[in-house]
Design a protein around this motif. Structure first.
Motif, PDB file in Angstrom:
ATOM      1  N   LEU A 137      33.343  56.797  37.426  1.00 21.88           N
ATOM      2  CA  LEU A 137      33.674  56.860  36.254  1.00 21.88           C
ATOM      3  C   LEU A 137      33.841  54.960  37.016  1.00 21.88           C
ATOM      4  CD1 LEU A 137      35.892  57.296  33.654  1.00 21.88           C
ATOM      5  CD2 LEU A 137      37.853  57.374  35.651  1.00 21.88           C
ATOM      6  N   ASP A 138      33.084  54.556  35.546  1.00 19.77           N
ATOM      7  CA  ASP A 138      33.646  52.927  35.446  1.00 19.77           C
ATOM      8  C   ASP A 138      34.840  52.781  35.310  1.00 19.77           C
ATOM      9  OD1 ASP A 138      33.218  50.254  34.617  1.00 19.77           O
ATOM     10  OD2 ASP A 138      32.121  50.032  33.354  1.00 19.77           O
ATOM     11  N   ARG A 139      35.565  52.000  36.517  1.00 19.11           N
ATOM     12  CA  ARG A 139      37.125  51.681  36.711  1.00 19.11           C
ATOM     13  C   ARG A 139      37.528  50.436  35.887  1.00 19.11           C
ATOM     14  NH1 ARG A 139      39.599  54.676  41.194  1.00 19.11           N
ATOM     15  NH2 ARG A 139      37.534  56.729  41.032  1.00 19.11           N
ATOM     16  N   ALA A 140      36.724  49.975  35.780  1.00 23.54           N
ATOM     17  CA  ALA A 140      37.163  48.336  34.507  1.00 23.54           C
ATOM     18  C   ALA A 140      37.249  49.258  33.256  1.00 23.54           C
ATOM     19  CB  ALA A 140      35.171  47.119  34.987  1.00 23.54           C
ATOM     20  N   ALA A 141      36.070  49.744  33.065  1.00 22.69           N
ATOM     21  CA  ALA A 141      36.126  50.189  31.321  1.00 22.69           C
ATOM     22  C   ALA A 141      37.356  51.272  31.396  1.00 22.69           C
ATOM     23  CB  ALA A 141      34.922  52.252  31.322  1.00 22.69           C
TER      24      ALA A 141
ATOM     25  N   LYS B  48      37.370  67.558  32.796  1.00 25.66           N
ATOM     26  CA  LYS B  48      36.681  67.566  33.597  1.00 25.66           C
ATOM     27  C   LYS B  48      35.183  66.900  33.325  1.00 25.66           C
ATOM     28  CE  LYS B  48      37.583  72.080  35.170  1.00 25.66           C
ATOM     29  NZ  LYS B  48      39.058  72.126  34.597  1.00 25.66           N
ATOM     30  N   ILE B  49      35.581  65.818  32.144  1.00 30.71           N
ATOM     31  CA  ILE B  49      34.374  65.212  31.678  1.00 30.71           C
ATOM     32  C   ILE B  49      35.129  63.394  32.482  1.00 30.71           C
ATOM     33  CG2 ILE B  49      33.292  65.935  30.491  1.00 30.71           C
ATOM     34  CD1 ILE B  49      35.198  64.690  28.338  1.00 30.71           C
TER      35      ILE B  49
ATOM     36  N   LEU C 124      29.815  59.333  29.549  1.00 33.74           N
ATOM     37  CA  LEU C 124      28.549  61.164  29.892  1.00 33.74           C
ATOM     38  C   LEU C 124      27.754  61.160  30.229  1.00 33.74           C
ATOM     39  CD1 LEU C 124      30.747  62.397  26.750  1.00 33.74           C
ATOM     40  CD2 LEU C 124      30.631  63.332  28.880  1.00 33.74           C
ATOM     41  N   ARG C 125      27.242  59.680  29.762  1.00 40.23           N
ATOM     42  CA  ARG C 125      25.323  59.862  30.054  1.00 40.23           C
ATOM     43  C   ARG C 125      25.716  59.683  30.861  1.00 40.23           C
ATOM     44  NH1 ARG C 125      24.951  56.878  25.455  1.00 40.23           N
ATOM     45  NH2 ARG C 125      25.453  55.075  26.129  1.00 40.23           N
ATOM     46  N   ARG C 126      26.246  58.577  31.876  1.00 46.39           N
ATOM     47  CA  ARG C 126      26.415  58.082  33.716  1.00 46.39           C
ATOM     48  C   ARG C 126      26.339  60.228  34.282  1.00 46.39           C
ATOM     49  NH1 ARG C 126      28.815  54.090  32.160  1.00 46.39           N
ATOM     50  NH2 ARG C 126      30.837  54.668  32.865  1.00 46.39           N
TER      51      ARG C 126
ATOM     52  N   VAL D  33      30.998  80.432  45.614  1.00 46.26           N
ATOM     53  CA  VAL D  33      31.693  79.003  43.605  1.00 46.26           C
ATOM     54  C   VAL D  33      31.595  77.970  44.800  1.00 46.26           C
ATOM     55  CG1 VAL D  33      32.644  78.677  41.953  1.00 46.26           C
ATOM     56  CG2 VAL D  33      32.806  80.608  42.972  1.00 46.26           C
ATOM     57  N   VAL D  34      30.052  77.068  44.462  1.00 50.28           N
ATOM     58  CA  VAL D  34      30.026  76.122  45.590  1.00 50.28           C
ATOM     59  C   VAL D  34      30.273  74.222  44.274  1.00 50.28           C
ATOM     60  CG1 VAL D  34      28.015  74.071  46.511  1.00 50.28           C
ATOM     61  CG2 VAL D  34      28.260  76.926  47.231  1.00 50.28           C
ATOM     62  N   GLY D  35      31.518  73.884  44.027  1.00 51.46           N
ATOM     63  CA  GLY D  35      31.612  72.564  43.237  1.00 51.46           C
ATOM     64  C   GLY D  35      30.447  71.619  44.007  1.00 51.46           C
ATOM     65  N   PHE D  36      30.054  70.298  43.208  1.00 51.68           N
ATOM     66  CA  PHE D  36      29.546  69.569  44.287  1.00 51.68           C
ATOM     67  C   PHE D  36      30.401  68.100  42.550  1.00 51.68           C
ATOM     68  CE2 PHE D  36      26.395  71.684  41.470  1.00 51.68           C
ATOM     69  CZ  PHE D  36      26.473  70.867  40.119  1.00 51.68           C
ATOM     70  N   ALA D  37      31.085  67.850  42.359  1.00 52.28           N
ATOM     71  CA  ALA D  37      30.976  66.827  41.083  1.00 52.28           C
ATOM     72  C   ALA D  37      32.240  65.993  42.203  1.00 52.28           C
ATOM     73  CB  ALA D  37      31.863  67.702  40.196  1.00 52.28           C
ATOM     74  N   ALA D  38      32.976  66.485  42.650  1.00 51.27           N
ATOM     75  CA  ALA D  38      34.725  65.710  43.534  1.00 51.27           C
ATOM     76  C   ALA D  38      33.860  64.873  44.274  1.00 51.27           C
ATOM     77  CB  ALA D  38      35.653  66.723  43.364  1.00 51.27           C
ATOM     78  N   PRO D  39      33.727  65.096  45.630  1.00 49.38           N
ATOM     79  CA  PRO D  39      33.084  64.653  46.798  1.00 49.38           C
ATOM     80  C   PRO D  39      32.490  63.631  46.656  1.00 49.38           C
ATOM     81  CG  PRO D  39      32.236  66.507  46.953  1.00 49.38           C
ATOM     82  CD  PRO D  39      32.603  66.901  45.645  1.00 49.38           C
ATOM     83  N   ALA D  40      33.022  62.018  46.688  1.00 48.87           N
ATOM     84  CA  ALA D  40      31.546  60.737  47.041  1.00 48.87           C
ATOM     85  C   ALA D  40      30.482  61.738  47.480  1.00 48.87           C
ATOM     86  CB  ALA D  40      32.522  60.156  48.062  1.00 48.87           C
ATOM     87  N   ARG D  41      29.590  61.316  47.053  1.00 45.69           N
ATOM     88  CA  ARG D  41      27.743  61.273  47.185  1.00 45.69           C
ATOM     89  C   ARG D  41      27.757  61.358  48.597  1.00 45.69           C
ATOM     90  NH1 ARG D  41      23.199  60.539  43.743  1.00 45.69           N
ATOM     91  NH2 ARG D  41      22.370  62.118  44.571  1.00 45.69           N
ATOM     92  N   GLU D  42      27.951  60.487  49.503  1.00 41.72           N
ATOM     93  CA  GLU D  42      27.867  60.685  51.239  1.00 41.72           C
ATOM     94  C   GLU D  42      28.814  61.302  51.833  1.00 41.72           C
ATOM     95  OE1 GLU D  42      25.465  59.111  52.465  1.00 41.72           O
ATOM     96  OE2 GLU D  42      24.791  57.936  50.457  1.00 41.72           O
ATOM     97  N   GLU D  43      29.597  61.737  51.030  1.00 39.20           N
ATOM     98  CA  GLU D  43      30.611  63.366  51.317  1.00 39.20           C
ATOM     99  C   GLU D  43      30.084  64.775  51.534  1.00 39.20           C
ATOM    100  OE1 GLU D  43      34.322  63.176  49.774  1.00 39.20           O
ATOM    101  OE2 GLU D  43      35.734  62.483  51.782  1.00 39.20           O
ATOM    102  N   LEU D  44      28.775  64.811  49.927  1.00 42.10           N
ATOM    103  CA  LEU D  44      28.486  65.518  49.686  1.00 42.10           C
ATOM    104  C   LEU D  44      26.820  66.072  50.396  1.00 42.10           C
ATOM    105  CD1 LEU D  44      27.737  68.090  47.251  1.00 42.10           C
ATOM    106  CD2 LEU D  44      26.502  66.551  46.716  1.00 42.10           C
ATOM    107  N   ARG D  45      26.727  64.717  50.577  1.00 43.06           N
ATOM    108  CA  ARG D  45      25.543  65.135  51.626  1.00 43.06           C
ATOM    109  C   ARG D  45      25.813  65.008  53.023  1.00 43.06           C
ATOM    110  NH1 ARG D  45      22.535  59.480  48.584  1.00 43.06           N
ATOM    111  NH2 ARG D  45      20.675  60.860  47.628  1.00 43.06           N
TER     112      ARG D  45
END
Length: 458
Positions: free
Chosen positions: A117-121, A301-302, A354-356, A430-442
């Motif tokens: 999410l673009d925080r400036a936007a 969700k979006i 949405l594209r990002r 049921v494995v969700g993968f949106a919420a964590p930061a990318r490094e947390e997910l990895r």
């Protein structure tokens, strides 16, 4: 600008020219004829070269932008991003919890991906919303700018044609279901997918209605198994929650036909319908049966549940009943979040977000599937949304995997809690993968691989 590969459009095939063009460009990007960073012609120049209306390349570019194959910046044109590739399989981790893991990485589904999410936007939208004058009178239907923004969003991203008067603002999906429940006679029977969304079950029971579990399989809701004497059916046809499948076309038609014949409302929860990665977002039930389908949407969700905003597109009689209840009770969704969403959409920031979001979630889904496959298990579900299902043989394995993951700093969700009666008929994660930061997910995925290897018993 580069010379794009030859594109042959068959005007006699019956397939829209924009779809043919999108297919050709997608194939060129997939096989390397178009490379990441290659800049495409302007839509005007491309249309002239192909001898077609400019709307053809405009629609093709929009589809590929939404799928993540193309990117664009103001003043920089449209360029190729390239195919998203799967991450390497995750490596196992030691059986003991590493000391550096201090807090749980939560892989439950249902939360948005705030990292993209673009925080400036986001700040711009809130400032724009605050520039509006305070309300002098309540607006039971919702903010007019919000309802117009929803109309444009549904047409562009979900293919549903509606007018502002067809849309009511809501405080989210569960709140909307509660409002619809309030228009039904006490004790009415409502069928809910099993497994399914338990907050809806709670909203219906709180309204004094009887919840009837409805079976689902790989084709979605089993329409022929629905009992008679229902007042409504709740379903998630675009991406069944939590199994992750879409309802087949035959089932959709059968559901609308039964609803018309037997006098049901069909509550269509389109909680993540914008997030599809293999094809364009699927057509809505609301387009098939606008006279019997109650379309429910949400921004939770979006974007973020901070807004507390959703919408309902309902047949005229139900819409009138909802408005009458709001007027009689003085209840209505708050307008602040509605104004923020309207501003976010009007600026174009929503479409860019949405594209990002699609590009990010595609990459995350690939990494999760690779981690599951590395354990010798399989991840089920369509190429959509922000979660996958990992089947397990029994409830004991489900609990063992979850407990082992928690001991190593990863919170996993089990399929058992998503059943209407609370007793798991099927077992899995049921494995969700949106919420964590990318490094947390990895950091969490090697743990997922390890605990599945040790306890899944595939």
């Amino acid at each position: 600008m580069i010379d794009v590969p030859p594109v042959l459009l068959d005007r006699g095939s019956g397939r829209p020219l924009s779809v043919q063009l999108a297919d050709a460009l997608r194939s060129a990007a997939a096989d390397g004829r178009l490379r990441p960073g290659d800049r495409l012609p302007s839509t005007r120049a491309f249309a002239a070269a192909l001898g077609v209306s400019r709307t053809v390349p405009v629609a093709a570019y929009d589809q590929l932008l939404a799928e993540g194959w193309l990117g664009g910046r103001r003043g920089a044109g449209t360029y190729v991003l390239g195919a998203v590739t799967a991450a390497p399989a995750a490596a196992p981790v030691p059986a003991t919890r590493p000391p550096e893991v201090a807090a749980l990485v939560d892989l439950h589904a249902g939360s948005p991906c705030l990292e993209v999410l673009d925080r400036a936007a986001w700040r711009r939208a809130w400032r724009a919303a605050g520039d509006g004058a305070p309300d002098a009178h309540p607006e039971p239907a919702g903010d007019p700018a919000f309802r117009s923004a929803v109309v444009a969003h549904l047409l562009r991203h979900r293919g549903l044609a509606a007018g502002p008067d067809d849309v009511l603002a809501t405080a989210g999906t569960s709140a909307a279901v509660g409002e619809v429940a309030g228009t039904l006679p006490p004790g009415s029977r409502v069928a809910v997918e099993d497994p399914g969304y338990q907050r809806v079950v709670g909203a219906l029971r709180d309204a004094g209605l009887e919840v009837v579990p409805a079976a689902v399989d790989d084709d979605g809701l089993v329409v022929e198994a629905l009992p008679p004497d229902l007042a409504a059916v709740y379903c998630t046809p675009a991406h069944q929650y939590p199994l992750g499948r879409r309802m087949s076309a035959a089932r959709r038609l059968a559901l609308v036909a039964r609803a018309r014949a037997e006098g049901w409302w069909v509550l269509e929860d389109d909680y993540d319908g914008e997030l599809r990665y293999d094809v364009a977002p699927l057509p809505l039930l609301g387009a098939l049966g606008p006279d019997v389908v109650v379309h429910l949407g949400t921004t939770g969700k979006i974007l973020s549940p901070t807004l507390g905003v959703g919408w309902v597109v309902a047949p005229g009689p139900l819409r009138a009943a909802l408005l009458a209840r709001r007027t009689a009770t003085g209840t209505r969704p708050a307008r602040a979040g509605q104004r923020v969403f309207a501003a976010f959409a009007a600026s174009g920031d929503l479409a860019r977000h949405l594209r990002r979001l699609r590009r990010e979630l595609v990459a995350r889904a690939d990494e999760v599937r690779a981690a599951v496959a590395a354990a010798g298990c399989r991840a089920e579900g369509d190429a959509a949304g922000a979660h996958v299902l990992v089947p397990l043989p029994d409830p004991a394995a489900e609990e063992e995997v979850r407990a082992a993951a928690a001991a190593r700093g990863v919170a996993l969700d089990g399929l058992g809690r998503h059943t209407v009666h609370g007793a798991g008929r099927r077992s899995g994660l049921v494995v969700g993968f949106a919420a964590p930061a990318r490094e947390e997910l990895r950091r969490a995925l090697p743990v997922l691989t390890a605990v599945l290897r040790e306890h899944a018993r595939p």
